[in-house]
Each structure stands twice: as structure tokens, then as C-alpha cells.
Design a protein around this motif. Structure first.
Motif, PDB file in Angstrom:
ATOM      1  N   PHE A   1       0.669  -1.081   0.126  1.00 42.39           N
ATOM      2  CA  PHE A   1       0.095   0.006   0.053  1.00 42.39           C
ATOM      3  C   PHE A   1       0.873   1.406   0.138  1.00 42.39           C
TER       4      PHE A   1
ATOM      5  N   LEU B   1       1.475   7.779  -5.901  1.00 35.38           N
ATOM      6  CA  LEU B   1       0.308   8.754  -6.526  1.00 35.38           C
ATOM      7  C   LEU B   1       0.895  10.250  -5.965  1.00 35.38           C
TER       8      LEU B   1
ATOM      9  N   ARG C   1       1.782  13.436  -8.624  1.00 29.71           N
ATOM     10  CA  ARG C   1       1.309  14.882  -8.427  1.00 29.71           C
ATOM     11  C   ARG C   1       2.349  15.776  -8.207  1.00 29.71           C
TER      12      ARG C   1
ATOM     13  N   GLU D   1      -4.876  14.099  10.172  1.00 29.65           N
ATOM     14  CA  GLU D   1      -4.135  13.516   9.361  1.00 29.65           C
ATOM     15  C   GLU D   1      -4.164  12.085   9.283  1.00 29.65           C
ATOM     16  N   TYR D   2      -5.172  11.568  10.117  1.00 27.86           N
ATOM     17  CA  TYR D   2      -5.178   9.978   9.911  1.00 27.86           C
ATOM     18  C   TYR D   2      -6.283   9.575   8.733  1.00 27.86           C
ATOM     19  N   ILE D   3      -6.754  10.371   8.386  1.00 26.54           N
ATOM     20  CA  ILE D   3      -7.751  10.454   7.062  1.00 26.54           C
ATOM     21  C   ILE D   3      -6.835  10.023   6.024  1.00 26.54           C
ATOM     22  N   PHE D   4      -7.373   8.996   5.185  1.00 26.58           N
ATOM     23  CA  PHE D   4      -6.884   8.878   3.796  1.00 26.58           C
ATOM     24  C   PHE D   4      -7.741   8.827   2.970  1.00 26.58           C
ATOM     25  N   VAL D   5      -7.672   9.899   1.843  1.00 26.22           N
ATOM     26  CA  VAL D   5      -8.620   9.856   0.962  1.00 26.22           C
ATOM     27  C   VAL D   5      -7.798  10.413  -0.317  1.00 26.22           C
ATOM     28  N   SER D   6      -7.340   9.394  -1.141  1.00 27.77           N
ATOM     29  CA  SER D   6      -6.437   9.922  -2.136  1.00 27.77           C
ATOM     30  C   SER D   6      -6.870  10.344  -3.401  1.00 27.77           C
ATOM     31  N   GLY D   7      -8.178  10.230  -3.615  1.00 30.54           N
ATOM     32  CA  GLY D   7      -8.832  10.553  -4.793  1.00 30.54           C
ATOM     33  C   GLY D   7      -8.878   9.309  -5.857  1.00 30.54           C
TER      34      GLY D   7
ATOM     35  N   TYR E   1      -6.229   0.890   0.808  1.00 35.95           N
ATOM     36  CA  TYR E   1      -6.000   1.456   2.115  1.00 35.95           C
ATOM     37  C   TYR E   1      -7.158   0.837   3.149  1.00 35.95           C
TER      38      TYR E   1
ATOM     39  N   MET F   1      -2.141  15.246  -1.707  1.00 37.30           N
ATOM     40  CA  MET F   1      -2.885  14.102  -1.017  1.00 37.30           C
ATOM     41  C   MET F   1      -3.992  13.683  -1.219  1.00 37.30           C
ATOM     42  N   THR F   2      -4.927  14.600  -1.872  1.00 36.69           N
ATOM     43  CA  THR F   2      -6.312  14.000  -2.195  1.00 36.69           C
ATOM     44  C   THR F   2      -6.487  14.741  -3.687  1.00 36.69           C
ATOM     45  N   GLY F   3      -7.672  14.166  -4.285  1.00 36.92           N
ATOM     46  CA  GLY F   3      -7.869  14.604  -5.477  1.00 36.92           C
ATOM     47  C   GLY F   3      -8.609  15.997  -5.597  1.00 36.92           C
TER      48      GLY F   3
ATOM     49  N   PHE G   1      -8.940  18.034   3.226  1.00 35.10           N
ATOM     50  CA  PHE G   1      -8.554  17.460   4.791  1.00 35.10           C
ATOM     51  C   PHE G   1      -9.217  18.294   5.831  1.00 35.10           C
TER      52      PHE G   1
ATOM     53  N   PHE H   1      -7.985  20.155   7.669  1.00 37.20           N
ATOM     54  CA  PHE H   1      -6.812  20.775   8.335  1.00 37.20           C
ATOM     55  C   PHE H   1      -7.117  22.225   7.958  1.00 37.20           C
TER      56      PHE H   1
ATOM     57  N   PRO I   1      -3.861  19.574  11.157  1.00 39.28           N
ATOM     58  CA  PRO I   1      -4.886  18.702  11.281  1.00 39.28           C
ATOM     59  C   PRO I   1      -5.833  19.090  12.651  1.00 39.28           C
TER      60      PRO I   1
ATOM     61  N   ALA J   1      -7.608  11.095 -10.409  1.00 33.65           N
ATOM     62  CA  ALA J   1      -8.767  10.787  -9.611  1.00 33.65           C
ATOM     63  C   ALA J   1      -9.971  10.731 -10.362  1.00 33.65           C
TER      64      ALA J   1
END
Lengths: 211, 211, 211, 211, 211, 211
Positions: A63, A70, A74, B46-52, B60, C28-30, C34, C36, C42, C192
Motif C-alpha cells: 500500500f 500517487l 502529483r 491527518e489519519y484520514i486517507f482519501v487519495s482520490g 487502504y 494528498m487528495t484529488g 482534509f 486541516f 490537522p 482521480a
């Protein structure tokens, strides 16, 4: 970093670094780098994952490699700096090796061909010109055996063909040849290393070395 | 929660909580709970993971479910408190559903039968008596459709049989029946909620409510 | 976010986001968000305040609403982006409702007309054109009863007139009508959701869905 | 602080401190104290609240004093150590002065008698024997004017009677008389201050002081 | 680490670790160790100090070694566990070498005999029986040259006699002989490594290895 | 601080502060300052070092002063703002006094002339014009005795001559004369202090003060 050059203090030689997002490396190091992210947040020991369960640990690393991929993709798209792109291109290729290796290892442990999920995201490294260059050199199919006395059976895992091009996976004896090692130059505008020619003469005298 | 009982301050009614590892809930709440871990470290955004990227996000979550499973198994082994074990037993079963669901979803997206890696670690939930009880009720094979207007096609992913017992996976319309809802009692030794019978009379009067 | 558009990696489509203060959402996201703050710090569980004492909890929330109001007013003044201003204008009005509601609840509990301290800071929402617009619609006087089975007696607290304009406070049955729900579009330059048309065909086949 | 006594290292003189919740003060100081909470979490600059708006700042401080009061009351209930209770009793009384003073100041600024909400939680300090003792001395009604040249008009705010006993509020010229000042003794088992009698003789000689 | 032994979950084999101050290693690893302190606080990248100025960097390291020495001395005094004491004894001796080496290097750079401040605190390592044992072996006077191709001139700095006993400082070619390398055993009560004998047979088959 | 000026909200008077690296002071204070670094990271209690061993504590402070000096020198080079430079110039001179004082104190305690390592980095303060100005005034040789009843013997440590210019070190009775004290003006665009002329009239009335 090329962004600054020596000058007397009142000429503000570090001014180009005043407004960058992460100014810690300019203020706290001699233009070196801390293990900080782009916002100056430090690496923390809690980022380590070592659960004790082998399948889980490999799954985490699988993972991690694709998640990092990714982010690299970016960051590549954020810059047209050729050095940054060259580095990212190389890292995409080597990170791809690591992801595939963990996927292969998971197949060994569980029988599930996890590596068939690759690439994640579903675009090839060759989309990035600098990565394509390293793939043409076969670097995406090569695992390095750094220690001659360990990893003896790595071929049992790193075998078969690469899913992208069907070419054989290969184990290389020893580390990659690498680039040249550069002595970091003095950075007088950072007062690094803070030793003058006169200092060196005094030090040599203390060490009883003839200059 | 049962560890203390009302008494005048000089009898130190909260003394049983003085030396526990995490004393924040005793000092900062009315014996409620913060989103803190066993050491008092808070949950962080920051524990969130949402990469898109959908595959990466599911990967994940698959990892997260099995990682959490290992921690639950260990926490179970740290305690012989029957309430803690009952809760962990139930969570092991429901967490197993989530892991399987993400594994099935990954198969849908990538064609790789990721769920065949389960269980991770490689011991069955039935090793834990409280979890075995819930598995006998079929709860490990059931996905709840909380929203009648969403998740309409969930059967396309949650289908086939459970890898542990070969029994059919099933979608249940609506939320689980759940237990009873308990009104939390006053905790006078925590000064919670801090309202006396006299306060209530005054409040009722202000609200023009007849008691 | 409108700041980027799809392009091949070597055109650096994410370059507009390289030098923003908070680049995490781009890397980190699409292009999502976050929890944040503007500096990438965060949200943390320790920000929760739930003391167990009802008066103290309401006092905290009263403080929190007016403290947040000041920050919103300042952020409004940092930008002339019309979308940002529209959102802040609406939030100022709704936050004003919340502050007044906590103030009224404190009066119920203690008899002190805490809400008479409002507005804090001592300038009216109508100073902000976008907020004035929503106040003309009466939104500053409206409390929504989201759950028909709870909050049955909310009229006992939310009653009388609004201190700003002397118009009656009102309880609205159900949630506000709200805007339309937008499906977030693909963001190819963020990879994404990372699924191509070809992916969708394969997935449909696995799901035995006819396209 | 009384928990250890000097002994050679192999007698483990610090052993009584090995299993306490916060062992930092034993390992990192000479049995002094860091600005850490009971779990070893440090004070952080982000705990400061200074919004620039005077009403909001006073409201925050009013909240802070009563929030701290609740925590003190609970900590009192966790211990029967007489020194801890004596200290908490005194702090409850002085914290009560601060809460009342902020409440009075808010009345001055806004006209709302915020202080009428006190005490929060709704139990009197006299419930705690050590606090009752200090209230009998009138300390709950006394504000100290530390600086003769500042706070000249403090009587304009700190006036009237105390809501608990109807006795007059009073301003005392100068700081409280306080207790004796203790020189902290050597703590040899902590190697603090790490200077032997022989060291002192040498130091005196360097300073040209006659012993 | 000896505190637990294998048993079925319902016998709570990890119970001895429930109430230790740092329970992360039991819940999150297979009785391994994270780079966390005794309170579970992780190592952070901001602990690195590399200023770019050579004198300052050496001064920091000199300080760090003696600061760490004090903490080690105190931790020694908290425990009578013979393994802990043996390790601390060894570390005191080697840490003493590092402090002296940085002191000597500072003398080389600046001409100031910084190392004459040692030992800090002003008690000798020989006060700790386990450290005294290693000093008798001369380990406090020995610097190891790990890399034959680097550190060629280390004798120019590490020379003269040890300030404690007047015996000559010496450079040893190669690393210390060290102890035996232990394969960590399975820890079934931690589900580590999570592979059964049956797993191994399956893996061997996948690897085409004959058992 | 001079970067903004009062204007109605829709003119976005705080816009100049939207893209600065640390925007917290604009959003959270009335253009005051938090104890945050340039990236918005707060000061933390764990930055305190007080080991209990006197030599170690002085060594830490000696290190801290010279480490801070390097950072100041670099920050000077990042800006040509005359106010920033004036402040840094003064701080370089006073920080130099502190470093020398700790070095002298270490000599007193240990006999080692630690202060002979100064300046670190090895460039004189006089390289910075604003610092040179203060050195001409003798400020680098002056220690202030703030408390007439303490620090009575400070001359025993602060004596001899300054290593830079051979001029005598001197103790000054009392604090430095300092600059004028400025009342901070209202900052209406920050709603600070949030009191209008009308507010003042009302407050005066409540305080029974005649305007």
C-alpha cells in the motif's frame, strides 16, 4: 541549492528563500535538508508500521509504495524543474520495483496475485518521460542484491516477467553503480561550515599536519 | 463507569481513577470518553486517507480493517473483562465483514481476488468465543443497507459465499436492530450534569413548564 | 477547484498549486479537502470540549461561536473571491443563530441573559453584504428542527424576538432546503478517481451489468 | 519530592518513580517540574487566546477560570494527599476571585451580569474543607493590587459584595504576604546540582572568594 | 519479552502488559519496539540538529552526549533489572567515548580543551558496577574504525590519554566483536509472524523449495 | 503592522496578509503575535531544558545562545527591512553577552575557558552594521543587574575583558534605559479592541466615571 550566492549580510544573500513555503532548511541548516515535508512537518516515529504479522506488514508496504507513487506523480505535475523531474522519474521506476516485489512476496505468502492490481493509479510510468528513459534501461525489472551474504533466495520471489512489458525480472549482484559522490561546497552565506582558511591552518597545526 | 460512586469530595470518590493510564476522561469529562487512544493521544485529521484514486482508497481501507483486527485481537488478550470481550468479539465479526467487503470491491475494480488473503492474521474469528457466538448468528455474512435510496447495487459486490463457512453472503434491509438506548445517569462525583433538583425547578419555571 | 485543468504530466497541470500555503490537498487528495487549517495543521480530538457540566458546556459553545465569528469576519476581509464571501456571509448568519441559541439556553439554565452580550465583536452581520442578504430572508431568526422525534421542546428556548431587528424567532420543521447536490467531476490531472472508460467496461463485465 | 532518598545507584534510589504515570520529571529534571500535564503532554503556545477583541478575550478568560475550576474539583477528589488538597483548596478560592473579576469586567463592558452564573459547577467552594478555611479568611473577596502604578481604577470593577456571602469585595494594596521561600535542597540521587563540596572549594578559589 | 507466554485468547496471555506505561509495543508490534520514549511519544525529525556550522554541530553533539548520560544514570537508578543495568552500563561507557571524542574534536577546531569539563555530571562511570566492568576491559578508551576507507586520520583527534585513568586512547580496526545475533522467536500470543507450519509448507510449495 | 489599514469589509483590508507564510496572527489576533515560529508552529513546554545538573544546564544555555545566533544571522540575511535588521542587530549584541556570560560561568564551575570558542560561527558581530553600531556603544560588554537584591556577586563571573576588543566587562546597576512604551492603537480592520466611542460612553456610565 543554486538559489543563493555568497554576499555580505547587508546584501541579504538569503532573501530568495524568505518567502518559500518551507524556510526551515535555510534558517536551520546550511541549505541542507531536514526529514521534514514540504510544509515543515517532521517525520515522526509513529509513521513506522511493524505489526509483527508478516502478511500484514507486506500488505502495508505494498500500500505504502503505491500511495507514495500517487504523491510522486502529483508532485511531478507541480514542477517543470528538470532536476526535480529527473529525480521523480527515477523514483517512480524504483518505487514500481518495490511495489511489484511486495506484490510478489504477498503471492508467495498467500497465493493471491496481488501484484496484478498494479499499476495504481492505472497509468503506466512511461507516461512520464524521465521514467520512460529509465524503463528503457531495464531498471524497472532489476532488484539489487546489496548484501552477498543475505537475500540469497531472493530469486524465488523476484522471478517471472514484468507485467508491463513481459520482459524477465532479474537480480543484479551488488548495489547499482550510482552517480558520482559530490563533496558539498562551502556555503558562506549560510556560515557553513564556518571555517576560514585561517581556521584550517590553525587546525592543521593542532593536528600536527603539514599543509 | 462503575469504578466510582457518589461521595463528598473529602472521601476522594474519584481516587480509583488516579493511577489509570489515561486519566483524561476522569478529569476532563463526566466519565465520558474523548476520541483519544489508551495513552491519551488524540485522533488527528491527518489519519484520514482519501487519495482520490478509488483503487488506492479501497486498498487502504482493506489494509486498515485487517490492521485494526490485529490490534483488537491483542487488546482482547489483555483483558478478561467480560464487557470488553463482548464488545471486541462483536467488532471482530463486523470488522471482518468490512474487510471482506473491501476485498470484494477490489476484485470488482481490478479482477484480483484480494479477499482470498483473509483472514489476516491467519487465525479465524471463531478462536474468540464471543466472536464465535456472533458468527453463529450469521452476522459475519450480513451487510446492512442503512439507506434505502443509496447503495442500491450493493448486491453486485456483496455476493457469493463467505470464505470461512461457504454460507451465502446476504444484504439486510435497514440497520441492525441494535440494543436499547441508555440514558446516561447523573454522575454527582463528577459534578455532571451539574444540575440539582432545585435547578430543575427553577429551569421549569423559566420555561413555563409545570412539573 | 478551477485552479487546474487536465493536461499531460510534462505540462505540469498542477503547477498553479505548487506555491499555495497549504499544498496538502493537491498532493494528498484529488483536489478534495482534509480537515486541516489554512496552514495544513490537522483537526485534533483534543479540540473537543465536553466537560459533563451542562452550564459549562453551553458556556464553551457560546464562546466558541463568537470566537469563530471573529475569525470568519477576518477571513472575509482577506479575500475578494465571491464564492468565499458568499459562504462566509451565510456562515456568519447561521453562526449568529447558534450563538443566540446557546445564549438563550444559558438564560434558561441560569437566568442570566447572556445573549444580550451579542454581537461579539460589536458590529452587526449586516456590515457584510452577503450576510445582509441572508438576514433579509429571515435566516438569522430560524432554527431548523432536523429530527421530528427529537428537540420537541426547542420552542421553549428558541422564542421571543431577535435582538437585532425585534422580529420573532421561529422554528422550521425539517432541514433547510439546501442547494443542489453536485457529483464531483473526474480530475484527471490528479489521477482521480483513476478509472478509465476501459476500466468501467471491465468492471461492468465483472458485475454482470450491461452498459 | 520526598518519594526518594539518596543512595548508591545500585540500590535504585529512583525506583519509586519508575511506574508513575508521568516519569519525565524524574528522568529529565532533578525532581523539578516541567510545564507538562499529568500525562507528560507539554504546554503549547497554541493554548494562548488573545483575539484582539476585548469582550471576547474576557469571555474566554471567564470560561477558562470556571473550566479550570471543574478540573480542580475533580483532581481534589482523586487524592487524599493533604498537601495536594491544601493547594487545591487555595486555588479554588483564588480561581473563584478571578472568575468573579472577569464576570464583573464583562458586566462593565456589556451591561450583562455574567457573574450571576457563578458558581459553575453549581456547588460552592465551601464544600471543600480546605477552601472553606481560606474563605473564612476573606481571601475569596480580595483582589491584590500588585503594581502601585497600574490598575489604579480596579475598584471601579471590583466593588459591591461577594455573591456567596454578601460581604464586601476589597482591594488589597500589594501582593499577598505569601509563605516562606524555600531553597531547594540537593538531590544527590538525581545528581542535582551535581556539585560536590570539593567542587565548591575549587569554584571559590576561581572566584577568589574566601570560604 | 519474557513477560508473556503463548496461551489461547480467553486466557488473556497479554494481560501482564495491560497496565504498563507504554502499551503500544504490545498492541501495535509483536513485542518489538517502536522509536518511542517511555511515555509512547515518538521520535521526531525535528530532534535532528545539523546547523551547517561545524563547531556548533560538534558543540551540540558534545552537549547531547552528556545530557543523555544524565538520563541514563537516572534510568539506571529506577530499575534493578540486571539486563537493563547491563545495557545501561555498557552505554555509559560508550557514551563516554563519544563525549570525549566530540570534546577532543572541539579542541582541534577551536583550541579549547572542552573535554576537560568531563565527566558531566561530575561522578565517574565507575560508580555503576556494570560500567566499571566494561572500563576494566578498556572499552572507554577505544574508538572503532568501522570503515577502513574512511576516518583514516581519526588518530589525529583520538590520541593522548583518557582523563579518568591516564591510559592511552586507542583506535581499533573494525567494528567491536559484538554479541551473538539472535533470531527472534515466534510470539504466538501476538500472532507474530502469523505463519503456521501449514503456511510454511504452502509457501515452500509456491517457492518450489523442498522441505 | 503597517501592512493593513482600516476599510469596510468588502474592500478586503486584510488582503495583504492572505498569502503570507504565517497568517495566524492576522486571523487569530488583532495583528499581535503568538509565540509561534515563522511557520506557525507553537512554542512547546518540551523546549525547556532544566536537568538539575548545573554544569549541564549552563552548557545547554551556552549552546542555545550560539545556536540562536546562527539563526539570527541567517534571518538578517533574508530581509532588508530596516526595522527587522535593527532588532536583529541589537539581539546579536545582547545574545553575544549571554553566550559570553554562560562561557564565563562554565569557566567558574569547571576551570575550562569555554568562552574562548566564541564567536560561533567564527565571524564577528561587527560584520552586521546594526550590530556594530551597538558594539560601539559598549553594549556587548555590559551586563545589567536588574534586581538590586539578587545577583550581588555577578562581578565575580562577569569580569576581565571582552575577547573581541579587549575592553573591560562592566556591570550596570538596573535595567537598560530602553525605548518608549507605545500604547498599541486600535486596529478597526481586525475589530480590535472591538469597542466604539459609544461603547466607551456606556462603560464610563457603568463605572460612574465622568468623561
Amino acid at each position: 541549492m543554486g538559489a543563493t550566492k555568497p554576499a555580505p549580510p547587508e546584501q541579504a544573500p538569503l532573501k530568495p528563500l524568505k518567502d518559500v513555503r518551507n524556510a526551515y532548511h535555510a534558517a536551520m541548516t546550511g541549505l541542507g535538508a531536514f526529514p521534514f515535508d514540504s510544509h515543515g512537518a517532521p517525520w515522526k516515529g509513529e509513521y513506522i508500521f511493524v505489526s509483527g504479522d508478516l502478511v500484514l506488514d507486506f500488505l502495508y508496504n505494498f500500500f505504502l509504495e503505491v500511495g507514495a507513487r500517487l504523491a510522486k506523480m502529483r508532485v511531478y505535475e507541480m514542477t517543470d524543474n528538470p532536476v526535480a523531474r529527473e529525480m521523480i522519474g527515477y523514483l517512480l521506476v524504483r518505487g514500481g520495483v518495490h511495489a511489484l516485489a511486495y506484490g510478489k512476496a504477498l503471492e508467495t505468502l498467500t497465493g493471491v496475485e496481488v501484484w496484478r492490481m498494479l499499476p495504481i493509479p492505472n497509468v503506466p510510468n512511461s507516461m512520464f518521460p524521465e521514467a520512460a528513459k529509465y524503463e528503457k534501461m531495464g531498471i524497472h525489472r532489476t532488484l539489487y542484491r546489496f548484501s552477498p551474504s543475505d537475500f540469497k533466495d531472493i530469486e524465488n520471489i523476484w522471478r517471472g516477467t514484468h507485467p508491463d512489458d513481459g520482459q524477465p525480472l532479474q537480480v543484479y549482484e551488488g548495489p547499482p553503480s550510482g552517480g558520482e559522490y559530490h563533496e558539498l561546497p562551502d556555503v558562506p552565506e549560510e556560515f557553513a561550515p564556518g571555517l576560514s582558511a585561517d581556521d584550517f591552518r590553525k587546525i592543521a597545526k593542532r593536528l600536527e599536519i603539514e599543509l
